[in-house]
Scaffold this motif. Structure first.
Motif, PDB file in Angstrom:
ATOM      1  N   ALA A  63      16.095   8.431 -17.483  1.00 16.80           N
ATOM      2  CA  ALA A  63      17.359   9.463 -18.141  1.00 16.80           C
ATOM      3  C   ALA A  63      18.044   9.410 -16.464  1.00 16.80           C
ATOM      4  CB  ALA A  63      16.909  10.983 -18.375  1.00 16.80           C
ATOM      5  N   PHE A  64      19.115   9.102 -16.528  1.00 16.31           N
ATOM      6  CA  PHE A  64      19.802   9.555 -15.246  1.00 16.31           C
ATOM      7  C   PHE A  64      21.794   9.325 -15.416  1.00 16.31           C
ATOM      8  CE2 PHE A  64      20.380   4.596 -16.301  1.00 16.31           C
ATOM      9  CZ  PHE A  64      21.609   4.489 -15.809  1.00 16.31           C
ATOM     10  N   VAL A  65      22.287   9.847 -14.263  1.00 14.35           N
ATOM     11  CA  VAL A  65      23.457  10.046 -14.701  1.00 14.35           C
ATOM     12  C   VAL A  65      24.342   8.702 -14.227  1.00 14.35           C
ATOM     13  CG1 VAL A  65      25.751  11.293 -13.944  1.00 14.35           C
ATOM     14  CG2 VAL A  65      23.746  12.918 -13.946  1.00 14.35           C
ATOM     15  N   LYS A  66      25.044   8.319 -14.646  1.00 16.20           N
ATOM     16  CA  LYS A  66      25.791   7.133 -15.184  1.00 16.20           C
ATOM     17  C   LYS A  66      27.154   6.931 -14.341  1.00 16.20           C
ATOM     18  CE  LYS A  66      26.757   2.308 -17.464  1.00 16.20           C
ATOM     19  NZ  LYS A  66      27.067   2.510 -18.827  1.00 16.20           N
ATOM     20  N   ASP A  67      27.994   7.725 -14.994  1.00 18.23           N
ATOM     21  CA  ASP A  67      29.280   8.080 -14.436  1.00 18.23           C
ATOM     22  C   ASP A  67      29.682   9.263 -14.455  1.00 18.23           C
ATOM     23  OD1 ASP A  67      29.666   8.307 -17.306  1.00 18.23           O
ATOM     24  OD2 ASP A  67      29.550   6.077 -17.334  1.00 18.23           O
ATOM     25  N   GLU A  68      31.357   9.351 -14.212  1.00 19.03           N
ATOM     26  CA  GLU A  68      31.913  10.384 -14.182  1.00 19.03           C
ATOM     27  C   GLU A  68      31.889  11.311 -16.110  1.00 19.03           C
ATOM     28  OE1 GLU A  68      33.526  12.973 -12.214  1.00 19.03           O
ATOM     29  OE2 GLU A  68      32.333  10.532 -10.115  1.00 19.03           O
ATOM     30  N   GLU A  69      31.785  10.254 -16.845  1.00 15.89           N
ATOM     31  CA  GLU A  69      32.087  11.257 -17.636  1.00 15.89           C
ATOM     32  C   GLU A  69      30.423  11.752 -18.315  1.00 15.89           C
ATOM     33  OE1 GLU A  69      32.236   9.600 -23.307  1.00 15.89           O
ATOM     34  OE2 GLU A  69      31.743   8.370 -21.646  1.00 15.89           O
ATOM     35  N   ASP A  70      29.325  10.724 -18.152  1.00 17.14           N
ATOM     36  CA  ASP A  70      27.789  11.755 -17.937  1.00 17.14           C
ATOM     37  C   ASP A  70      28.246  13.212 -16.823  1.00 17.14           C
ATOM     38  OD1 ASP A  70      26.985   9.559 -19.547  1.00 17.14           O
ATOM     39  OD2 ASP A  70      25.832   8.250 -17.886  1.00 17.14           O
TER      40      ASP A  70
END
Length: 157
Positions: A63-70
């Motif tokens: 699990a990781f924050v990929k982009d602005e949407e995440d």
């Protein structure tokens, strides 16, 4: 393979396991897994039971924050979580090769469709894998994908 690995007690691991995944999943990984198991049993696909339980075992680790949407929606991306799940179970002697391959390739059909639009190099790799699989296993992957999709619940957005 994703080079990001969360520890058991990291925020992304725990949040994705128990609370939130992304816009395609109504529940965290644990509840999603229980729902997939439910649909596997309901549809009488008993040979999928172990795969249902194990198919996303590696997801919280990736699990990781990929982009602005995440970031905006406080969600996660899980790039190549299937391979991570497979790597966790590949040496477990009590799990069949069939189940290990089901876990490893459970997202292959969707990945082929997605990568055809977004990443032709990845698409070619996925097609090469697809072409090594026998027709019965391909049919099983399609059936398992239905159970996996049912386990996601309603889309949130």
């Amino acid at each position: 393979m994703n080079n990001r690995y969360n520890s058991f007690f990291s925020v992304p691991f725990l949040k994705s396991l128990f609370f939130t995944q992304n816009k395609w999943h109504q529940h965290g990984v644990f509840i999603h897994t229980m729902r997939v198991l439910y649909y596997v049993l309901k549809r009488g696909h008993y040979k999928f039971i172990a795969a249902a339980v194990l198919h996303d075992i590696g997801k919280p680790f990736t699990a990781f924050v990929k982009d602005e949407e995440d970031l905006k929606f406080n969600e996660y991306s899980f790039t190549d979580h299937e391979e991570t799940s497979y790597q966790i179970i590949k040496n477990w002697f009590f799990i069949s090769e069939y189940t290990k391959n089901m876990v490893r390739y459970h997202y292959l059909i969707r990945d082929i469709k997605k990568s055809k639009k977004e990443d032709l190099k990845r698409y070619a790799k996925k097609i090469d894998i697809w072409n090594t699989l026998d027709d019965d296993f391909k049919d099983d992957l399609a059936e398992f994908l239905i159970c996996d999709d049912l386990g996601k619940g309603k889309k949130r957005r």
